[in-house]
Design a protein around this motif. Structure first.
Motif: not given
Length: 287
Positions: A23-27, A32-40
């Motif tokens: 959760a902390k990594f995704i948030k 920092n400008g990364c969209d959620k799908s790419k963060a996942n």
């Protein structure tokens, strides 16, 4: 700091602990400008790698190295073990030594005229001078160069005449004698006979002999201590005096009944007297 904790967790393949960071990594990635799908997507890659990650270039090179080593061990065991013994960790030396017999190879005590580092001659691997406690690399190199330049040593006196005291001091010479380096020059049959070589050394150097014990066991244990290895004497010879059988493994005991009486024989290698916290005497024996 947190990134390094994640790196360590990945390294240890701890997937349960990894999930606590998700959760902390995704948030943080989204902040920092990364969209959620790419963060996942990135996180799932890290999570998969924490299961067990090993890149192809690494795994391929290890596989090839393992294949080469196995081929050399089968077809050139003498050369393989000589090199391996010289480059392995000290703790692995005896494991390799114990495998020699499976390849029709033998090992021998260090010899002042044959040993250098671990060297093989006619399927016999001689113990390395630099693996004798108290001798060291510099003294080993110096002795080897002297022997190579001016030929084999003919006696202890010849050895002492040819080596400088500052290069090969009293302690080094004593360690060489006690580990068996001069046995072949003096046709040693009993371990205790090394005491005579020591006495000759102290007489030549006009010094007082420090070793007072003259028993075979004393010299056996000194050799064991200096070489950090098992002893070179035949246990079967000792066992025969007690009318006992010798077994290489414990498979035989499985066939015995619960009430069987078994006699064991062992060698005491060290006795240490200590005080417990209550002040009582306590003895620790290595058998």
């Amino acid at each position: 700091e947190e990134a390094d904790v994640i790196r360590t967790t990945i390294k240890k393949f701890d997937r349960d602990k990894m999930k606590t960071f998700e959760a902390k990594f995704i948030k943080g990635a989204m902040r920092n400008g990364c969209d959620k799908s790419k963060a996942n997507f990135i996180w799932n890659k890290l999570l998969a790698f924490s299961g067990y990650g090993f890149n192809k270039s690494h795994s391929c090179s290890y596989s090839m190295l393992g294949y080469y080593c196995q081929w050399l061990k089968v077809h050139y065991p003498e050369e393989f073990f000589e090199v391996n013994l010289n480059f392995c960790e000290d703790d692995d030396v005896m494991n390799l030594i114990n495998k020699l017999k499976d390849f029709n190879l033998q090992y021998s005590l260090p010899d002042i005229n044959k040993s250098y580092k671990f060297v093989s001659r006619k399927k016999i691997i001689y113990w390395a001078l630099n693996k004798i406690k108290g001798v060291g690399e510099k003294a080993t190199e110096y002795i080897f160069k002297e022997r190579k330049t001016n030929g084999k040593f003919k006696s202890l006196q010849d050895f002492l005449n040819r080596v400088e005291k500052k290069r090969v001091n009293k302690r080094v010479v004593a360690c060489l004698i006690l580990s068996g380096c001069f046995d072949n020059l003096y046709s040693i049959d009993e371990y205790s006979e090394r005491g005579k070589i020591l006495q000759e050394f102290y007489d030549l150097r006009k010094q007082k002999k420090t070793e007072k014990n003259s028993s075979n066991l004393y010299y056996i244990l000194k050799q064991k201590e200096l070489l950090s290895m098992g002893n070179f004497f035949d246990y079967n010879e000792i066992i025969s005096k007690f009318d006992l059988d010798s077994y290489d493994d414990f498979e035989t005991f499985k066939e015995m009944s619960v009430d069987s009486v078994i006699n064991f024989i062992g060698l005491i290698t060290n006795v240490k007297l200590i005080k417990t916290k209550k002040g009582d005497d306590m003895t620790i024996i290595n058998l």
